[in-house]
Design a protein around this motif. Structure first.
Motif, short mmCIF file in Angstrom:
data_model
loop_
_atom_site.label_atom_id
_atom_site.label_comp_id
_atom_site.label_asym_id
_atom_site.label_seq_id
_atom_site.Cartn_x
_atom_site.Cartn_y
_atom_site.Cartn_z
N ALA A 54 8.06 14.42 0.07
CA ALA A 54 6.96 13.80 0.82
C ALA A 54 7.36 13.55 2.26
O ALA A 54 8.55 13.47 2.60
CB ALA A 54 6.55 12.47 0.17
N VAL A 55 6.35 13.43 3.10
CA VAL A 55 6.53 13.01 4.49
C VAL A 55 5.58 11.85 4.75
O VAL A 55 4.45 11.84 4.27
CB VAL A 55 6.28 14.17 5.47
N ILE A 56 6.08 10.86 5.48
CA ILE A 56 5.26 9.70 5.85
C ILE A 56 5.09 9.70 7.37
O ILE A 56 5.86 9.08 8.10
CB ILE A 56 5.88 8.37 5.38
N PRO A 86 9.48 8.95 10.35
CA PRO A 86 9.94 8.85 11.74
C PRO A 86 11.07 7.85 11.91
O PRO A 86 11.11 6.81 11.24
CB PRO A 86 8.69 8.39 12.50
N ASP A 87 11.96 8.16 12.82
CA ASP A 87 13.06 7.26 13.15
C ASP A 87 12.58 6.11 14.02
O ASP A 87 13.23 5.06 14.09
CB ASP A 87 14.15 8.06 13.88
N ALA A 91 0.84 -1.20 0.00
CA ALA A 91 0.00 0.00 0.00
C ALA A 91 0.87 1.25 0.00
O ALA A 91 0.62 2.20 -0.77
CB ALA A 91 -0.93 -0.01 1.21
N LEU A 92 1.90 1.28 0.84
CA LEU A 92 2.83 2.41 0.86
C LEU A 92 3.58 2.52 -0.47
O LEU A 92 3.75 3.63 -1.02
CB LEU A 92 3.83 2.25 2.00
N PHE A 103 10.28 -1.12 10.10
CA PHE A 103 11.19 -0.99 8.98
C PHE A 103 10.48 -0.65 7.66
O PHE A 103 11.00 0.12 6.84
CB PHE A 103 11.99 -2.28 8.82
N ALA A 104 9.28 -1.18 7.45
CA ALA A 104 8.60 -1.00 6.18
C ALA A 104 8.33 0.46 5.86
O ALA A 104 8.33 0.85 4.68
CB ALA A 104 7.28 -1.77 6.17
N SER A 105 8.11 1.28 6.89
CA SER A 105 7.79 2.70 6.66
C SER A 105 8.90 3.41 5.90
O SER A 105 8.65 4.34 5.13
CB SER A 105 7.54 3.42 7.98
#
Length: 379
Positions: free
Chosen positions: A132-134, A80-81, A61-62, A85-87
């Protein structure tokens, strides 16, 4: 005791789940069909957006969202830190560069102050283009979109909401998975709304982005599956998983979301060592779906000691996440635009306790009693 008791959930829903699984098997439609389409309509209506596009998992999806926006080499995406991991993995997989942002100590979600600092640092350097920002909705709590969106607008960033853990959360009545230009979630079994395998979904109000997402998830198809207009993925939600999700979605809306919020209140009331353990903070107007109930200890020694004590008494717990994204071996070559001290502290001090809708009050009492027993001993 189970950390997240899916077997207990199945027993509660067994009659309806067995019925829909048998129905799918008898019907003979195993990919797509009306069951998937109806689930998408239900989820879009619940979240409050025009489009829901299901896919094979939350990581896809991401990925699909980034592909829709054409994110790639030379682009910087802020993440974000302190997250799974997938993010960040999906950013690197598209050839873009993840830029790791610190989080807030109380909510665990992305720090808007650090986000703006790092966007400006990247822009000033001039080697990457901020695109972009997630933000990640973590442990059931949405990120601070009221502050994220103005920053994104100021610097021309797409906002991709990672709602893998946030489905069911809210800010002032607005549902998680509706805050991004594109938002995503995961139906991994242990998520707030999970299936019996992998699954994911994409949410957006943008007609063109939804159309592209539908194409990308099926090999970049155009008018039909033999008309391929772009490079895509094989990322479809199985009909069986959609049928199971429809049953579980009804339970989620009817009583599961309320149950986990009641459990969280009970946990916070019963944990009796405020000087040693910090219970989760929910800002005014926010509503969590409690993917995890996560406390903070003073240091790694006390956190690990409490986890060992709980284990010795038959109580499972989990550490999310022991290693920050910037410290992952896979990202060792990434440029560092500034330290993330809050993330590093959280990696050493957080501990998640059992949380699911089918916990009993006696189980919560036992968990908190054993936690207090250990914490009281180190006062």
């Amino acid at each position: 005791m189970e950390f997240r008791d899916l077997k207990r959930q199945y027993k509660a829903l067994q009659k309806d789940i067995d019925k829909v699984m048998s129905s799918v098997a008898a019907n003979g439609t195993y990919i797509g069909g009306e069951t998937v389409a109806e689930l998408e309509r239900q989820l879009a209506e619940y979240v409050g957006v025009k489009h829901c596009v299901t896919c094979a998992n939350g990581t896809d999806a991401l990925t699909i969202a980034l592909k829709v926006w054409g994110v790639g080499k030379g682009d910087a995406v802020f993440v974000p830190d302190f997250t799974f991991f997938a993010s960040a993995e999906v950013i690197a997989a598209e050839g873009a560069t993840p830029v790791f942002v610190d989080v807030e100590a109380e909510t665990f979600t992305i720090s808007c102050k650090d986000l703006e600092r790092k966007v400006e640092a990247v822009a000033k350097e001039g080697e990457l283009r901020p695109v972009a920002v997630i933000p990640v909705d973590l442990f059931g709590l949405p990120a601070n979109y009221g502050e994220i969106k103005p920053i994104a607008e100021k610097y021309g960033l797409y906002v991709l909401e990672d709602g893998a853990q946030g489905f069911g959360g809210m800010i002032d009545g607005k549902k998680a998975c509706s805050f991004g230009g594109i938002s995503t979630t995961s139906f991994f079994p242990a998520k707030p709304l999970g299936c019996y395998g992998d699954g994911g979904a994409i949410f957006t109000d943008n007609d063109e982005w939804a159309k592209m997402a539908k194409s990308i998830k099926v090999h970049g198809k155009g008018a039909n599956k033999y008309d391929n207009v772009r490079i895509g993925l094989n990322s479809r939600l199985d009909t069986l998983q959609a049928a199971i999700l429809q049953v579980k979605f009804r339970a989620f809306v009817d009583y599961e979301l309320e149950a986990v919020n009641n459990h969280a209140k009970m946990y916070s009331k019963l944990i009796n060592c405020p000087n040693l353990a910090t219970t989760p903070y929910i800002p005014s107007g926010w509503h969590s779906s409690w993917a995890q109930y996560t406390i903070r200890l003073k240091n790694r020694e006390e956190r690990d000691g409490l986890q060992a004590h709980l284990k010795a008494n038959g109580i499972p717990s989990m550490v999310y996440y022991p290693t920050a994204m910037h410290a992952q071996t896979a990202f060792s070559g990434c440029r560092n635009y500034g330290d993330c001290p809050v993330t590093e502290r959280l990696c050493d001090t957080v501990l998640s306790l059992p949380m699911h809708p089918y916990l009993t009050e006696d189980e919560i009492v036992m968990v908190t009693k054993k936690a207090d027993e250990y914490l009281s001993g180190i006062r």
